[in-house]
Design an enzyme around this catalytic site. Sequence first.
Site, PDB file in Angstrom:
ATOM      1  N   HIS A 150      18.571  -3.137  11.225  1.00  0.00           N
ATOM      2  CA  HIS A 150      19.949  -2.889  10.752  1.00  0.00           C
ATOM      3  C   HIS A 150      20.115  -3.324   9.288  1.00  0.00           C
ATOM      4  O   HIS A 150      21.220  -3.639   8.854  1.00  0.00           O
ATOM      5  CB  HIS A 150      20.996  -3.624  11.604  1.00  0.00           C
ATOM      6  CG  HIS A 150      20.792  -3.460  13.085  1.00  0.00           C
ATOM      7  ND1 HIS A 150      21.440  -2.495  13.822  1.00  0.00           N
ATOM      8  CD2 HIS A 150      19.983  -4.125  13.949  1.00  0.00           C
ATOM      9  CE1 HIS A 150      21.054  -2.577  15.098  1.00  0.00           C
ATOM     10  NE2 HIS A 150      20.164  -3.554  15.196  1.00  0.00           N
ATOM     11  N   LYS A 164      19.639  -1.316 -18.241  1.00  0.00           N
ATOM     12  CA  LYS A 164      19.302  -0.585 -17.019  1.00  0.00           C
ATOM     13  C   LYS A 164      17.867  -0.082 -16.987  1.00  0.00           C
ATOM     14  O   LYS A 164      17.313   0.346 -17.996  1.00  0.00           O
ATOM     15  CB  LYS A 164      20.228   0.640 -16.845  1.00  0.00           C
ATOM     16  CG  LYS A 164      21.641   0.317 -16.466  1.00  0.00           C
ATOM     17  CD  LYS A 164      21.792  -0.327 -15.091  1.00  0.00           C
ATOM     18  CE  LYS A 164      21.642   0.657 -13.955  1.00  0.00           C
ATOM     19  NZ  LYS A 164      22.765   1.525 -13.738  1.00  0.00           N
ATOM     20  N   SER A 215      19.137   3.905 -19.218  1.00  0.00           N
ATOM     21  CA  SER A 215      20.475   4.470 -19.269  1.00  0.00           C
ATOM     22  C   SER A 215      20.838   4.717 -20.720  1.00  0.00           C
ATOM     23  O   SER A 215      20.472   3.946 -21.608  1.00  0.00           O
ATOM     24  CB  SER A 215      21.478   3.483 -18.658  1.00  0.00           C
ATOM     25  OG  SER A 215      22.783   3.770 -19.118  1.00  0.00           O
ATOM     26  N   GLU A 252      14.626   8.107  -6.399  1.00  0.00           N
ATOM     27  CA  GLU A 252      15.848   8.810  -5.988  1.00  0.00           C
ATOM     28  C   GLU A 252      15.604  10.314  -5.867  1.00  0.00           C
ATOM     29  O   GLU A 252      16.128  10.986  -4.970  1.00  0.00           O
ATOM     30  CB  GLU A 252      16.971   8.536  -6.989  1.00  0.00           C
ATOM     31  CG  GLU A 252      17.446   7.098  -6.957  1.00  0.00           C
ATOM     32  CD  GLU A 252      18.389   6.791  -8.110  1.00  0.00           C
ATOM     33  OE1 GLU A 252      19.580   6.607  -7.860  1.00  0.00           O
ATOM     34  OE2 GLU A 252      17.927   6.745  -9.273  1.00  0.00           O
TER      35      GLU A 252
END
Length: 457
Positions: free
Chosen positions: A153, A280, A274, A287
């Site tokens: 979980h 970043k 970024s 992704e």
Amino acid sequence: MWGGRFAEGPSAIMREINASIPFDKALWRQDIAASKAHVAMLAQQGIVSSEDAAAIAGGLDTVASEYEASGVPENWDLEDIHMTTESRLAELIGPAAGRLHTARSRNDQVATDFRLWVRDAIDHADAGLEALQKALVTRAGEHAASIMPGFTHLQTAQPVTLGHHLMAYYEMAARDRSRFADARARMNRSPLGAAALAGTGFPIDRHMTAAALGFDGPTANSLDSVSDRDFALDYLMSAAQTALHLSRLAEEFIIWASQPFGFVRLPDSLSTGSSIMPQKKNPDAAELVRSHSGRIVGCLTALMITMKGLPLAYSKDMQDDKPPVFEAAGLLTLCLAAMTGMVAETTFRTDRMRAAAELGYATATDLADWLVRQANIPFREAHHITGAAVKLAESRGAALDQLPLAELKAIDARIDERVYAALSVEASVAARASHGGTAPVEVGKRVAEARAALGLE
Ligand code: ARG
């Protein structure tokens, strides 16, 4: 090619909707190979003369070198790769070119070409999965004893080793390879010679063309031969399953790379920055693997829906079988390469992982197991006692093994000082030495087996 029956040519829309050359030109190598196998067989069977067969074979070689040098020309009037090649052959060698299409149809031709293409795609996927497995076992071997929290979980459950976690993906890749291997074994029959749908009256030798193209033999039913796209669906199902695994692995890296976790430093080569936030470093490759896997499943869905209502034998709908397979194959290649690089080059921050494993009372089960083993308490009761210990530890903001013995004894008098040895994360993973468990010794064994299976060392 069929001008004899028609008074008028096709409309612009008809030409455009009908043309598959923009995508099926990818089949040119397979198309040439199948035509060469076919014409050699026609000559051996005395269906075309050996002079014509030699002219056709030589002409096909010329067409192939032209395609190699300058690509396949896209002329919508010629519809597809089969007519494009035949028409160029006719320009090169004259009327003898017209004998190539004896005893075959574009229906068995495209079924053959596409099978050959898919067979190569399967081999390519297998090689990509093997490379991923090699990266996984290498990193798993390095980290057979590195401790991290194991989750259910996405909540801290029990300590595991990073090697064990990585080897879970090795097992998934092993199943993926076996699924592709099954698909390959099942699809490796030649439809060539089924002709349009009913077979042919010419005395062809389908065993000969099948062998020349590396098939295990000819298909058994001519109607099935030209209407079957199970091989493409088998490929896409295997690709989709692989993509789901890659997506899950990508998701792990995305979570692990986020600052609150900080379990990994992703390779710069597979990350982006970024344009506005200088600090970043984004896990874009992971992704995109996650999103590409959705597109691969979409390709499978597209072909399943294309096929579901088609009566026997060939329908033009089936021309649309190729774009989803080509798209899925390209995406899968990228995803496999991206995840292989990520596994091979990521820095695992084992200090952070180990510290996280100390949080969240990950060894609570070990306390319960200790009560069962050392104090002969039924597991349910041990679970209850341990729950009280966790509650106490939580109220103190302490770990289980930081609770003084007196306080543990106040919860249950049967607890004694030996319990502390069971409460460390090292003791916890070492204890789980059941077959397939997370103990470093078990992980080491499985890594050794896997390395042998992969021919490493
Ligand atoms: N381009 C076609 C395809 O990919 C080849 C087969 C055409 N056959 C036909 N009867 N029109 O399916």
